[in-house]
Design a protein around this motif. Sequence first.
Motif, PDB file in Angstrom:
ATOM      1  N   SER A  27       0.820  -1.217   0.000  1.00  0.00           N
ATOM      2  CA  SER A  27       0.000   0.000   0.000  1.00  0.00           C
ATOM      3  C   SER A  27       0.857   1.273   0.000  1.00  0.00           C
ATOM      4  O   SER A  27       0.369   2.340  -0.334  1.00  0.00           O
ATOM      5  N   LYS A  28       2.144   1.151   0.371  1.00  0.00           N
ATOM      6  CA  LYS A  28       2.985   2.342   0.498  1.00  0.00           C
ATOM      7  C   LYS A  28       4.134   2.371  -0.510  1.00  0.00           C
ATOM      8  O   LYS A  28       5.128   3.054  -0.311  1.00  0.00           O
ATOM      9  N   MET A  31       5.704   5.695  -1.785  1.00  0.00           N
ATOM     10  CA  MET A  31       6.519   6.622  -0.998  1.00  0.00           C
ATOM     11  C   MET A  31       8.002   6.270  -1.098  1.00  0.00           C
ATOM     12  O   MET A  31       8.376   5.193  -1.532  1.00  0.00           O
ATOM     13  N   LEU A  92      -1.870   7.179  -1.436  1.00  0.00           N
ATOM     14  CA  LEU A  92      -0.695   6.787  -2.197  1.00  0.00           C
ATOM     15  C   LEU A  92      -1.056   6.011  -3.461  1.00  0.00           C
ATOM     16  O   LEU A  92      -0.207   5.376  -4.077  1.00  0.00           O
ATOM     17  N   GLY A  98      -3.290  -1.408   4.565  1.00  0.00           N
ATOM     18  CA  GLY A  98      -2.018  -1.346   5.274  1.00  0.00           C
ATOM     19  C   GLY A  98      -1.931  -2.473   6.293  1.00  0.00           C
ATOM     20  O   GLY A  98      -2.941  -2.891   6.868  1.00  0.00           O
ATOM     21  N   HIS A 159      12.018   0.800   7.243  1.00  0.00           N
ATOM     22  CA  HIS A 159      11.477   0.516   5.909  1.00  0.00           C
ATOM     23  C   HIS A 159      12.017  -0.767   5.300  1.00  0.00           C
ATOM     24  O   HIS A 159      12.299  -0.820   4.094  1.00  0.00           O
ATOM     25  N   MET A 348       6.175  11.299  -0.336  1.00  0.00           N
ATOM     26  CA  MET A 348       5.174  10.266  -0.082  1.00  0.00           C
ATOM     27  C   MET A 348       4.571   9.719  -1.375  1.00  0.00           C
ATOM     28  O   MET A 348       4.146   8.578  -1.446  1.00  0.00           O
ATOM     29  N   ARG A 349       4.480  10.562  -2.393  1.00  0.00           N
ATOM     30  CA  ARG A 349       3.894  10.104  -3.660  1.00  0.00           C
ATOM     31  C   ARG A 349       4.488  10.930  -4.794  1.00  0.00           C
ATOM     32  O   ARG A 349       4.429  12.163  -4.732  1.00  0.00           O
TER      33      ARG A 349
END
Lengths: 394, 478
Positions: A27-28, A31, A92, A98, A159, A348-349
Amino acid sequence: MIPTDEAGIVAAIQHAAGPLAIQGHGSKLAMLRPVQAAATLSTAGLTGVTFYSPNELVISARAGTTIAELAMVVAKNGQHLIAEPPELGALLGSDQPGTIGGAVAANLSGPRRVAWGAMRDHVMGLRAVNGRGEILRAGGRVLKNVTGLDVCKLLSGSHGTLAVITEVTLKVLPAPERRATLVLKGQPPAHAVAALSAALGSPYAVSGAAWLPADLAALVPSLSWLGGNVTLARLEDFAPSVAYRSERLRAELAEFGAVEMLDDAASAVLWTDIGNVSPLVHAPGAIWKISVRPSQGAGIVAAMQAIGATCMLDWGGGLVWVSGPATAAAHHAVEAATRAAGGVWTVMRAPDPWRSAVAVIPPGPPAMAAIGARVKAAFDPRGILNPGRMVAGA
Amino acid sequence: MIEQPEPLHDVLARRDSIVAGLRRLLPESGVIAEPLRLKPYETDGLSAYRQTPMAVVLPETTEQVAAIMAFCSSEGVRVVPRGAGTSLSGGALPMEDAVVVGLMRMNRILDIDYADRCAVVQAGVTNIGITQAVSARQFFYAPDPSSQLACMIGGNVNMNSGGAHCLRYGVTANNLLGLKIVTVDGQIVDIGGAHLDAAGLDWLGLLTGSEGQLAIVTEVTVRILRSPEGARAMLAAFKSNEIAGACVDSIISSGIIPVALEFMDRPAIHACEAFAHAGYPLDAEAMLIIEVEGSVAEQDDLLGRISAICARHDPISLKVAESAEQSAAIWKGRKGAFGAVGRISPDYLCMDGTIPTSQLPAVLRRIGEMSASYGLQVANIFHAGDGNLHPLIMFDANDPSSFHKAEAFGADILKLCVEVGGCLTGEHGVGVEKRDLMGVQFTEIELDQQRRLKSAFDPGWLLNANKVFPLTAALRAA
């Protein structure tokens, strides 16, 4: 690869021929920097609550458990996830949910962070597999633990670059009996931050402090009827406390303007929207997150308006969400404004080629870059876990 | 006596030139090398262990610390950082070949920002000093370790100190925004700042609680909070540890999080009452001190709810403070606990494990059995909300066998804490005291990972090398 247990994660890492992109449901992925890897290793197959002791305020879940599921499990016992980890998929550009592993790996916190600490503050323990394919346990399942180096904190927010988190143990707290939101209308950002500073500096335990410009407020159902900019302060506690504190706080904020009140139900929806940055979901272009000394938040908003970007503020002004054109010029404006304010930015995007080319987070001090490279090697000597996710070549 | 790493003999041989080198970096009064004047630095709050260091330096600026570290690093000299020397785990115990870097002269408050709710202070500012500096504006710094009158914020950062109010306000790590550190090779680095979330790896989180293994902390940016309108305590006494434990469970499951929830067992109640005459019930097996915050009406509401819960657990007595003075009286015994135990026993060891709170009755039973078999008395004080247990083991330091028994007893308690799902230390740190027990909690793989992490910051293992990790063959035979 989507292993269904920790042993599968170990095997995938041990047998990896080259770099692995580490993710939950992805989902991220928009980023930070895109990871150049031939294979993907997902924790989405590691699901389920493994331990929950409500009276001890502790819950453990495998990394791929969705935030939504975990929140539901604790809600059944009248508890909540303290940092209210947001669901950023929509912002995003992902339709995926998430996971709790992802929220910890990215150290993502919602509005309550301003009063109750970040996601990483409530990670009591975790299990992870490092780049050598070794299982590591860090922390434990008790609220107070200073035994050894705090690998929990290091892995929270890393991360997936040091180890793959397979299970997390979190502190939870009783959910409040009642919520309320005080609303000031029409404040420009500088006045809003001053009002929020007064609210957060009051003895009334404000647990959310945000500001939205009129155009973004109009997109939020519980705010659209107000018209104009809105400055928001949340109270959460037992009902008599919320009643008492909202009256006292209303009086203290009167010098900034007339104060409206939102009730429990409206507040619940509103702060979820703010945490998920819902007002910016449909904004085109790039999204940045800026963490800054709260009193600098208004200055950032002004600098961003000058380049045609839109902002909303959370954490009393200390968190600025920026929506602007996906151009190098806009990014450099973000960098310059943030540097001048002594804060940090996170992309972030943004389009892939673009975010491969810019500093998606500020480069740290040179001394820490050298130490950071050695820390990376200490966990992942082959450099196979999410290489280049935060910094090119690391 | 605790085993120390083998001294670096080439360093000992160069003692005079190393001291001379340090004197070139600092004013006259900033370097101590005379045996008599080194005496005060040979131990800390864990006074059973002593070792005179090679020298003590007392820098006044971060730049001086950087010069000291660059020098020690290039000379291959080990360094032991020290704040007020209040560590109960021997966190500041010197080594024969080490330079102690004492931060107590760096005691200035550099900035207070009420609008952004933070303060920048030097490492040698006392914990209470921060709260005192902001109390006129009704702000405070939340972590409140028992030693807060003396202990320094730099030490608090390195030990990730807690206190009695952690359940509501968290520990040191949860109340920091930034650090200024000096790396082992003398580079000055700013970590974090006045903003809430950093980007990149969480160096702030890693450095907090690192017990001087990674860097020297010279400045700290702390969060300061607005004080609540008021606070009030109540006391509840019960017929057994089990009942008191069940009452704690009921309070938490009702949705109330008191700001403090302290448990004392029968020996602790008796010791504290004899010392402080706080009016504690001597017929009770267990006692809770429960504190809530808010306006008077909010306090009344919460104390009313809690009293009703306690009443369902067959209490021997319930006493709700009617005033700040009565609250202080309730706290008086608890806060004097260490002195109280010191009065009935010539010496005691203050242990510090954490257990899952549900395990309290079983753990106290086992500790009682151990107490009988070791022939040593123990009093238990427990932060019941967060599971942090402080058994005070009484012994006679003039009798070496008594001390060794006390140490073995303490180690058994900590092993028990790990066995039931807890950990070796909740807030005092590993130091030298629990160094050799690390293998009880961590696998060798996990310890090696932590050692490699230390090596990433301190490749030559010059920083506080006698602490935290069981001595490796290399350190034994340096």
